[in-house]
Design a protein around this motif. Structure first.
Motif, mmCIF file in Angstrom:
data_model
loop_
_atom_site.group_PDB
_atom_site.id
_atom_site.type_symbol
_atom_site.label_atom_id
_atom_site.label_comp_id
_atom_site.label_asym_id
_atom_site.label_seq_id
_atom_site.Cartn_x
_atom_site.Cartn_y
_atom_site.Cartn_z
ATOM 1 N N THR A 187 0.828 -1.196 0.000
ATOM 2 C CA THR A 187 0.000 0.000 0.000
ATOM 3 C C THR A 187 0.867 1.253 0.000
ATOM 4 O O THR A 187 1.960 1.250 0.544
ATOM 5 C CB THR A 187 -0.837 0.006 1.295
ATOM 6 O OG1 THR A 187 -1.602 -1.193 1.358
ATOM 7 C CG2 THR A 187 -1.750 1.204 1.370
ATOM 8 N N ILE A 188 0.381 2.352 -0.572
ATOM 9 C CA ILE A 188 1.005 3.635 -0.271
ATOM 10 C C ILE A 188 0.103 4.413 0.666
ATOM 11 O O ILE A 188 -1.076 4.643 0.401
ATOM 12 C CB ILE A 188 1.351 4.480 -1.511
ATOM 13 C CG1 ILE A 188 2.084 5.749 -1.048
ATOM 14 C CG2 ILE A 188 0.139 4.797 -2.378
ATOM 15 C CD1 ILE A 188 2.832 6.499 -2.123
ATOM 16 N N GLY A 189 0.678 4.750 1.820
ATOM 17 C CA GLY A 189 0.042 5.662 2.750
ATOM 18 C C GLY A 189 0.904 6.906 2.826
ATOM 19 O O GLY A 189 2.140 6.811 2.822
ATOM 20 N N MET A 190 0.293 8.070 2.876
ATOM 21 C CA MET A 190 1.036 9.335 2.909
ATOM 22 C C MET A 190 0.464 10.254 3.971
ATOM 23 O O MET A 190 -0.746 10.378 4.117
ATOM 24 C CB MET A 190 0.979 10.018 1.542
ATOM 25 C CG MET A 190 1.646 11.384 1.501
ATOM 26 S SD MET A 190 1.600 12.154 -0.141
ATOM 27 C CE MET A 190 2.902 11.247 -0.971
ATOM 28 N N LEU A 191 1.378 10.916 4.705
ATOM 29 C CA LEU A 191 1.015 11.887 5.725
ATOM 30 C C LEU A 191 1.749 13.183 5.439
ATOM 31 O O LEU A 191 2.919 13.161 5.057
ATOM 32 C CB LEU A 191 1.418 11.373 7.117
ATOM 33 C CG LEU A 191 1.031 9.943 7.466
ATOM 34 C CD1 LEU A 191 1.697 9.514 8.761
ATOM 35 C CD2 LEU A 191 -0.492 9.810 7.565
ATOM 36 N N ALA A 192 1.096 14.315 5.644
ATOM 37 C CA ALA A 192 1.734 15.603 5.386
ATOM 38 C C ALA A 192 1.387 16.605 6.470
ATOM 39 O O ALA A 192 0.278 16.610 7.016
ATOM 40 C CB ALA A 192 1.322 16.144 4.016
ATOM 41 N N LEU A 193 2.362 17.458 6.769
ATOM 42 C CA LEU A 193 2.199 18.607 7.655
ATOM 43 C C LEU A 193 2.543 19.838 6.836
ATOM 44 O O LEU A 193 3.657 19.952 6.312
ATOM 45 C CB LEU A 193 3.141 18.490 8.859
ATOM 46 C CG LEU A 193 3.136 19.629 9.874
ATOM 47 C CD1 LEU A 193 1.816 19.652 10.644
ATOM 48 C CD2 LEU A 193 4.309 19.483 10.846
ATOM 49 N N ASP A 194 1.590 20.751 6.694
ATOM 50 C CA ASP A 194 1.836 21.904 5.830
ATOM 51 C C ASP A 194 2.420 23.079 6.608
ATOM 52 O O ASP A 194 2.625 23.009 7.835
ATOM 53 C CB ASP A 194 0.577 22.290 5.059
ATOM 54 C CG ASP A 194 -0.597 22.700 5.933
ATOM 55 O OD1 ASP A 194 -0.370 23.274 7.024
ATOM 56 O OD2 ASP A 194 -1.758 22.464 5.524
ATOM 57 N N ALA A 195 2.688 24.177 5.897
ATOM 58 C CA ALA A 195 3.333 25.340 6.504
ATOM 59 C C ALA A 195 2.471 25.978 7.591
ATOM 60 O O ALA A 195 2.983 26.669 8.480
ATOM 61 C CB ALA A 195 3.665 26.365 5.423
ATOM 62 N N ASN A 196 1.163 25.747 7.538
ATOM 63 C CA ASN A 196 0.258 26.269 8.562
ATOM 64 C C ASN A 196 0.213 25.398 9.809
ATOM 65 O O ASN A 196 -0.457 25.737 10.784
ATOM 66 C CB ASN A 196 -1.161 26.390 7.994
ATOM 67 C CG ASN A 196 -1.263 27.463 6.933
ATOM 68 O OD1 ASN A 196 -0.612 28.499 7.026
ATOM 69 N ND2 ASN A 196 -2.074 27.211 5.914
ATOM 70 N N GLY A 197 0.897 24.249 9.752
ATOM 71 C CA GLY A 197 0.898 23.339 10.887
ATOM 72 C C GLY A 197 -0.284 22.396 10.912
ATOM 73 O O GLY A 197 -0.590 21.804 11.949
ATOM 74 N N ASP A 198 -0.952 22.227 9.761
ATOM 75 C CA ASP A 198 -2.103 21.331 9.672
ATOM 76 C C ASP A 198 -1.717 20.011 9.020
ATOM 77 O O ASP A 198 -0.888 19.969 8.112
ATOM 78 C CB ASP A 198 -3.219 21.987 8.860
ATOM 79 C CG ASP A 198 -3.836 23.168 9.587
ATOM 80 O OD1 ASP A 198 -3.988 23.083 10.820
ATOM 81 O OD2 ASP A 198 -4.156 24.177 8.927
ATOM 82 N N LEU A 199 -2.354 18.952 9.466
ATOM 83 C CA LEU A 199 -2.075 17.594 9.013
ATOM 84 C C LEU A 199 -3.170 17.068 8.086
ATOM 85 O O LEU A 199 -4.325 17.476 8.175
ATOM 86 C CB LEU A 199 -1.966 16.648 10.213
ATOM 87 C CG LEU A 199 -0.772 16.834 11.143
ATOM 88 C CD1 LEU A 199 -1.090 16.258 12.516
ATOM 89 C CD2 LEU A 199 0.463 16.147 10.559
ATOM 90 N N ALA A 200 -2.791 16.125 7.222
ATOM 91 C CA ALA A 200 -3.748 15.361 6.420
ATOM 92 C C ALA A 200 -3.073 14.049 6.035
ATOM 93 O O ALA A 200 -1.845 13.905 6.125
ATOM 94 C CB ALA A 200 -4.182 16.122 5.175
ATOM 95 N N GLY A 201 -3.887 13.092 5.608
ATOM 96 C CA GLY A 201 -3.339 11.803 5.207
ATOM 97 C C GLY A 201 -4.168 11.169 4.109
ATOM 98 O O GLY A 201 -5.350 11.504 3.914
ATOM 99 N N ALA A 202 -3.529 10.254 3.381
ATOM 100 C CA ALA A 202 -4.201 9.500 2.325
ATOM 101 C C ALA A 202 -3.633 8.097 2.281
ATOM 102 O O ALA A 202 -2.459 7.878 2.628
ATOM 103 C CB ALA A 202 -4.021 10.177 0.971
#
Length: 325
Positions: A187-202
């Motif tokens: 599987t590919i799972g991805m997590l990100a933290l943006d410049a605003n300090g907010d998280l999301a995942g897919a």
């Protein structure tokens, strides 16, 4: 495959050193240490995460949202026929049908998912439409396909000649036994933290190759294959989905971070919990990655062989996850 992964890892590390962004990543199974407030940053499972992270980084480096970044990122392996475990070109089930699962989650705990979806190359984008355009979290099967078509997605044949040939060879014996760390449930799972300090995942996958028709793993299940809590961190899973579902694995990792554990330690404790519930883990692989609000990250798995890709301002790294065995 291991040779290819080793080559990519060495190349990525070399690029980091040459750029002046020295980091001690674990070519030897260690973890990458990050400074506090390391953002933006994106992390994803396996070596196909390198190309996925590159697409996500284009969004993040232009002050885009973590949500847009993870969708853009995982669409890369979804559309790549050479990635045989995700999207187009993924291995089919035992009936020769490519069925896809995906989910996405944002900073506000909004989430969307599709499961047992056929004929649509980018299930992650359909999952986002479920999240944004319906009152539901998950659509499956024919209902998910009808919804996708109503939103303008194109119906396509996802079974490539290479995957069809492998499936026909498999039919000669029809032996179903997942082989850990081989292109079977990567599987590919991805997590990100943006410049605003907010998280999301897919998280997106074509599932275990030659599975029973109708089988759904952990990848589209919020809390199992993916979980995001913007106050704490995010986690995603790879490996044999049934074991992850039983422990609601990604939610467990996030809750362990909430208790004060580092991302790597949270992943390790979740893996140990899974191991404690199994009679035999010789042929079982499960891996987790996690990212917290400070941009610190880590991964851990049952058996050696799992790796994950990271990209931040200092460069790109492919890191061997620490393992129990």
């Amino acid at each position: 495959m291991s040779t290819r992964r080793k080559f990519i890892k060495i190349s990525a590390l070399s690029a980091t050193f040459l750029s002046g962004g020295f980091q001690f990543a674990s070519a030897f199974g260690g973890s990458l240490k990050t400074a506090k407030d390391n953002k933006p940053v994106v992390i994803s499972t396996w070596d196909h995460g390198i190309a996925a992270n590159e697409a996500a980084w284009k969004v993040l480096s232009n002050k885009g949202t973590a949500l847009d970044a993870v969708e853009a990122g995982v669409r890369v392996p979804e559309g790549d026929p050479n990635v045989r475990t995700v999207g187009y070109g993924g291995y089919p089930d035992r009936e020769g049908k490519v069925t896809l699962d995906a989910c996405i989650m944002d900073k506000d705990s909004n989430c969307g998912a599709v499961a047992f979806l056929q004929h649509i190359k980018h299930p992650i984008s359909v999952a986002r439409k479920v999240m944004e355009d319906t009152p539901h979290v998950m659509l499956v099967g024919d209902g998910a396909l009808k919804f996708a078509l109503s939103k303008g997605f194109k119906k396509e044949n996802l079974l490539t000649p290479a995957s069809e040939k492998d499936w026909k060879n498999w039919l000669k014996e029809s032996k179903y036994k997942p082989v850990i760390n081989i292109e079977n449930h990567d599987t590919i799972g991805m997590l990100a933290l943006d410049a605003n300090g907010d998280l999301a995942g897919a998280c997106t996958t074509s599932g275990a190759s030659y599975k029973m028709h109708g089988r759904v793993g952990d990848s589209p299940i919020i809390g199992a294959g993916l979980f995001v809590d913007n106050e704490v961190g995010a986690a995603t899973a790879t490996g044999l989905g049934e074991a992850v579902i039983r422990m609601v694995g990604s939610h467990l990792v996030v809750e362990l971070m909430r208790q004060g554990n580092s991302p790597e330690d949270a992943c390790r404790l979740a893996v140990e919990r899974i191991i404690s519930k199994q009679k035999d883990v010789k042929d079982l692989q499960v891996g987790f990655i996690a990212l917290n609000k400070n941009g610190e990250y880590g991964g851990y798995c049952i058996h050696k062989g799992f790796n994950y890709a990271v990209q931040d301002k200092s460069g790109t790294n492919l890191i061997d996850g620490k393992s129990k065995f």
